[in-house]
Design a protein around this motif. Structure first.
Motif, PDB file in Angstrom:
ATOM      1  N   ILE B  57      50.286  36.852  45.933  1.00 54.30           N
ATOM      2  CA  ILE B  57      49.623  35.540  46.016  1.00 54.30           C
ATOM      3  C   ILE B  57      48.171  35.681  46.445  1.00 54.30           C
ATOM      4  N   TYR B  58      47.841  36.772  47.142  1.00 59.28           N
ATOM      5  CA  TYR B  58      46.452  36.926  47.577  1.00 59.28           C
ATOM      6  C   TYR B  58      45.514  37.126  46.389  1.00 59.28           C
ATOM      7  N   ILE B  59      46.062  37.461  45.251  1.00 53.90           N
ATOM      8  CA  ILE B  59      45.257  37.506  44.022  1.00 53.90           C
ATOM      9  C   ILE B  59      45.586  36.312  43.128  1.00 53.90           C
ATOM     10  N   PRO B  98      33.587  32.658  29.869  1.00 48.49           N
ATOM     11  CA  PRO B  98      34.360  33.905  29.896  1.00 48.49           C
ATOM     12  C   PRO B  98      34.835  34.279  31.297  1.00 48.49           C
ATOM     13  N   VAL B  99      34.038  33.949  32.326  1.00 45.93           N
ATOM     14  CA  VAL B  99      34.462  34.248  33.699  1.00 45.93           C
ATOM     15  C   VAL B  99      35.706  33.431  34.047  1.00 45.93           C
ATOM     16  N   GLY B 100      35.650  32.139  33.693  1.00 46.31           N
ATOM     17  CA  GLY B 100      36.809  31.288  33.945  1.00 46.31           C
ATOM     18  C   GLY B 100      38.025  31.760  33.178  1.00 46.31           C
ATOM     19  N   ALA B 101      37.799  32.151  31.922  1.00 46.24           N
ATOM     20  CA  ALA B 101      38.913  32.630  31.104  1.00 46.24           C
ATOM     21  C   ALA B 101      39.487  33.904  31.707  1.00 46.24           C
ATOM     22  N   ALA B 102      38.613  34.780  32.230  1.00 44.69           N
ATOM     23  CA  ALA B 102      39.085  36.017  32.851  1.00 44.69           C
ATOM     24  C   ALA B 102      39.931  35.703  34.076  1.00 44.69           C
ATOM     25  N   MET B 103      39.486  34.724  34.882  1.00 40.46           N
ATOM     26  CA  MET B 103      40.267  34.302  36.048  1.00 40.46           C
ATOM     27  C   MET B 103      41.640  33.796  35.605  1.00 40.46           C
ATOM     28  N   LEU B 108      47.464  34.624  35.068  1.00 36.72           N
ATOM     29  CA  LEU B 108      48.650  34.772  34.219  1.00 36.72           C
ATOM     30  C   LEU B 108      49.309  36.134  34.436  1.00 36.72           C
ATOM     31  N   LEU B 109      48.492  37.184  34.491  1.00 36.65           N
ATOM     32  CA  LEU B 109      49.039  38.535  34.652  1.00 36.65           C
ATOM     33  C   LEU B 109      49.727  38.686  36.007  1.00 36.65           C
ATOM     34  N   THR B 110      49.041  38.236  37.075  1.00 40.87           N
ATOM     35  CA  THR B 110      49.656  38.372  38.393  1.00 40.87           C
ATOM     36  C   THR B 110      50.913  37.514  38.493  1.00 40.87           C
ATOM     37  N   GLY B 111      50.888  36.367  37.810  1.00 39.38           N
ATOM     38  CA  GLY B 111      52.082  35.521  37.784  1.00 39.38           C
ATOM     39  C   GLY B 111      53.237  36.243  37.124  1.00 39.38           C
ATOM     40  N   ALA B 112      52.929  36.941  36.029  1.00 38.13           N
ATOM     41  CA  ALA B 112      53.967  37.684  35.312  1.00 38.13           C
ATOM     42  C   ALA B 112      54.499  38.820  36.176  1.00 38.13           C
ATOM     43  N   ILE B 113      53.573  39.522  36.858  1.00 40.01           N
ATOM     44  CA  ILE B 113      53.982  40.647  37.707  1.00 40.01           C
ATOM     45  C   ILE B 113      54.851  40.155  38.869  1.00 40.01           C
ATOM     46  N   GLY B 120      63.343  38.555  37.510  1.00 39.14           N
ATOM     47  CA  GLY B 120      63.847  39.613  36.653  1.00 39.14           C
ATOM     48  C   GLY B 120      63.311  39.547  35.243  1.00 39.14           C
ATOM     49  N   THR B 121      62.264  38.755  35.031  1.00 40.20           N
ATOM     50  CA  THR B 121      61.675  38.708  33.694  1.00 40.20           C
ATOM     51  C   THR B 121      60.175  38.493  33.849  1.00 40.20           C
ATOM     52  N   TRP B 122      59.433  38.949  32.845  1.00 40.20           N
ATOM     53  CA  TRP B 122      57.969  38.882  32.956  1.00 40.20           C
ATOM     54  C   TRP B 122      57.446  37.462  32.798  1.00 40.20           C
ATOM     55  N   TRP B 123      58.166  36.668  32.050  1.00 43.69           N
ATOM     56  CA  TRP B 123      57.629  35.325  31.790  1.00 43.69           C
ATOM     57  C   TRP B 123      58.705  34.278  31.978  1.00 43.69           C
TER      58      TRP B 123
END
Lengths: 231, 252, 224
Positions: B57-59, B98-103, B108-113, B120-123
């Motif tokens: 959550i810190y990211i 692009p900065v906002g899109a990168a955020m 999304l990635l950290t949420g998946a992780i 038990g699933t990525w998404w």
């Protein structure tokens, strides 16, 4: 710098339409800069210049379709943006795109032009529309879909607005395009009539105007070799 | 046009200002981000339920928040560009998007992780993840529209209009997605919405939030500087700036 | 001539032109019908599963059909100069353009509503849900037309704006999709649907009121 070629001026009141320090920068290229231009009632101006000199752009700015990159356009001394309603009631603009609907017949096109021009008494099959079509030599074609007419005939359908409109100021982009000799003569007669009634015309044309008694004034847009400046 | 704003409508003055501020923002970014990350990832106590996996959550939370905030900022810039016709505001849009899109992508990635150990699933179609995905679509639309036109100013105007339309829609989208989520996934425990958080976990989160905020601003400033130079390339000040940079790098 | 008469004239002209080019309005509807037909073919005609996914399929197909029909909204007028004449009317552009959006809705939104019983029949939707489907389309499609007009106006200058329009608009359509499908599902299960329909109506009212500002700004931008 673009220098307007001015002839002697009779009227010294507020000009009907004037451009103050108008510039156009498009895609980093200066089309024209710091242009001064004033038109008084009853005047006919022809704007000339090479292809790409910015004639159409200038007309669109004067008509209020385009915002100048700098400077302003004034109608009766009022800034266009603040005076849009009054200005557009007095304006007839025909661009190089003629606003003729290919799906409608000539008669229907004329009807809707009148209707959207603010004439509430306009009817389909209006007696006046028949007159206009007759003057422009379009009789017999009035029920034909405009898309099936020739380019010159379509242009004539577009130009019927010059007969049906009551606007004081005409801004016309290449009105003679696709017209034959008769059509050009007809149009110039109409110009004369409009000017005699106190109306004004700004137009672009590659063709020299044929009528000797048209009081023509000219503005030439010279090509600029200048890099774009910001603001 | 606002008088006080006017000097900064001049690209050169804006460039000088951004240039002056950027080192400070960058320095504070590094400090707060380092403190927030190390504190949060290494020293904050583990969660009694989720163990160490909650630490993402810190990211995740900061990136999610500032992905939304950046979109809002972009829409504000768009409104300024449209209403006052200020060119520098137009150029802020390609700097922010692009900065906002990168955020958004980071969120999304950290949420998946995070989802992997939790569900038990990525998404999963969790409300926040879905909202972030839609936000990414909105960013993609703005960027695609900005670059679709030959004329840069037209592209900027189009992107501004779309950004404003998007910002009006964003709350509607957000609440509709949340509503949809409770409707369809009532049984799933939503780990993202925590009603309360222990103070020992909260402080590092606040520092990370500050760090991400400064990071977003610094990245936008860097891109904005580039946009200013790119659009003013033919002007003397930009030329001078570029040659000064070149000398500096040659000297090193 | 007052503004209301002018508004009606703009609308009437668009309808007259559309009457001369019927395929423009019919093609998206045929497309919708075909997409809906593809699903039973793709996943099997089991009535249970069709009933489950019918609201979603119909609404997604309706969104796609809307996208398909957007091209004719402003493009012809832009190309032949009629749109710049609308910009030169004394009335505010945001106002006159709503007449064009209304014409578009009459030609694309309303037929969807009328077609909905047939779609419901094809996908085995319970009869209880038919009226909810029709009502959700009736309340939702005005917003689709208004949002669609923003997308169409923004991409007027682009030669191939089609895929970009979809990219811009689909995210904005999501709330409508969510509430509409939920209404239809609830109706199928005999539950209350007032909340969803009220929200749909609210979104439509909001969109139809605010979107004209964005549409007008986008059209003016395209006059460059």
């Amino acid at each position: 710098m673009t220098k307007p070629v001015t002839t002697q001026r009779v009227n010294t009141d507020t000009p009907l339409l004037h451009a103050d320090g108008v510039s156009s920068i498009r895609g980093g290229r200066v089309l024209f800069a710091q242009l001064q231009f004033a038109l008084y009632s009853g005047e006919l101006w022809q704007i000339s210049g090479a292809n790409g000199a910015g004639k159409s752009t200038l007309l669109r700015m004067l008509a209020g379709l385009l915002q100048p990159s700098s400077g302003g356009v004034f109608f009766n001394g009022h800034k266009l943006a603040a005076y849009r309603n009054e200005f557009h009631q007095q304006l007839l603009y025909i661009g190089h795109k003629a606003a003729v609907k290919p799906e409608l017949s000539a008669l229907e096109n004329v009807f809707w032009q009148r209707r959207l021009g603010g004439d509430k008494s306009a009817q389909l099959n209006d007696e006046r529309d028949w007159d206009v079509l007759e003057q422009l030599g379009l009789l017999g074609l009035e029920e034909e879909l405009t898309g099936r007419l020739s380019a010159g005939q379509q242009r004539r359908v577009a130009l019927t607005r010059l007969w049906s409109s009551t606007a004081e100021l005409w801004i016309l982009d290449e009105p003679f395009t696709a017209l034959d000799v008769d059509g050009i003569a007809l149009l110039q007669q109409r110009f004369k009539q409009h000017l005699d009634n106190g109306g004004s015309i700004i137009m672009t044309s590659h063709q020299p105007l044929g009528l000797a008694d048209l009081p023509l004034q000219q503005l030439t847009l010279a090509p600029l070799q200048q890099e774009a400046m910001s603001e | 046009m606002w008088r006080w704003l006017h000097p900064y409508a001049k690209p050169e003055a804006t460039y000088r200002l951004v240039d002056k501020l950027l080192p400070w923002f960058a320095a504070f970014t590094v400090v707060s981000l380092a403190v927030g990350m190390i504190w949060g990832l290494a020293y904050a106590p583990a969660d009694y339920q989720q163990g160490d996996s909650y630490r993402i959550i810190y990211i995740h939370v900061p990136s999610a928040i500032f992905s939304m905030a950046a979109y809002f900022a972009m829409a504000v810039m768009g409104a300024i560009a449209l209403i006052w016709q200020i060119k520098t505001a137009e150029w802020a849009i390609p700097a922010i998007a692009p900065v906002g899109a990168a955020m958004t992508v980071v969120a999304l990635l950290t949420g998946a992780i995070w989802g992997k150990p939790m569900w038990g699933t990525w998404w999963v179609w969790d409300a926040r993840l879905t909202s972030e995905l839609i936000l990414l679509f909105l960013y993609v639309g703005v960027m695609a529209l900005y670059y679709a036109f030959d004329d840069v100013r037209t592209g900027a105007k189009a992107a501004s209009i779309l950004a404003i339309v998007g910002v009006v829609n964003l709350p509607i989208i957000h609440y509709s997605v949340e509503w949809w989520n409770t409707l369809h996934q009532g049984a799933t425990i939503t780990k993202f919405e925590r009603p309360s958080i222990a103070t020992s976990m909260l402080w590092p989160l606040l520092v990370s939030l500050l760090g991400f905020k400064l990071l977003t601003i610094s990245l936008v400033m860097m891109r904005f500087k580039n946009e200013l130079l790119r659009h003013e390339l033919h002007r003397p000040w930009a030329q001078k700036e570029l040659s000064a940079d070149k000398e500096l790098s040659d000297g090193v | 001539m007052n503004s209301w008469q002018l508004w009606r004239s703009v609308l009437a002209k668009d309808l007259r032109i559309a009457a001369r080019r019927r395929s423009d309005a019919l093609n998206p509807l045929m497309f919708l019908l075909m997409v809906v037909t593809l699903f039973p073919l793709g996943i099997g005609p089991g009535p249970d599963i069709l009933e489950r996914i019918a609201p979603g399929i119909i609404w997604v197909a309706a969104l796609l059909a809307t996208l398909l029909g957007l091209d004719r909204l402003f493009k012809d007028d832009y190309n032949d100069g009629s749109l710049e004449q609308l910009c030169l009317l004394p009335e505010p552009l945001a106002y006159t353009l709503t007449a064009k959006v209304a014409a578009h809705w009459l030609l694309s939104g309303l037929p969807l509503v009328l077609l909905s019983p047939l779609l419901a029949l094809l996908l085995n939707l319970p009869v209880d849900a038919w009226w909810a489907l029709a009502l959700s389309l009736l309340l939702g499609t005005p917003a689709l037309s208004a949002l669609g007009a923003i997308g169409a106006a923004l991409t007027l200058q682009l030669q191939r704006g089609g895929s970009l329009v979809s990219l811009i608009l689909l995210p904005l359509f999501i709330p409508l999709l969510i509430f509409a499908t939920s209404a239809v599902e609830n109706a199928g299960m005999g539950l209350d649907v007032h909340a969803q329909l009220a929200i749909l109506a609210a979104i439509s009212v909001l969109t139809v009121t605010l979107a004209p500002l964005a549409i007008a700004a986008a059209v003016r931008m395209s006059m460059n």
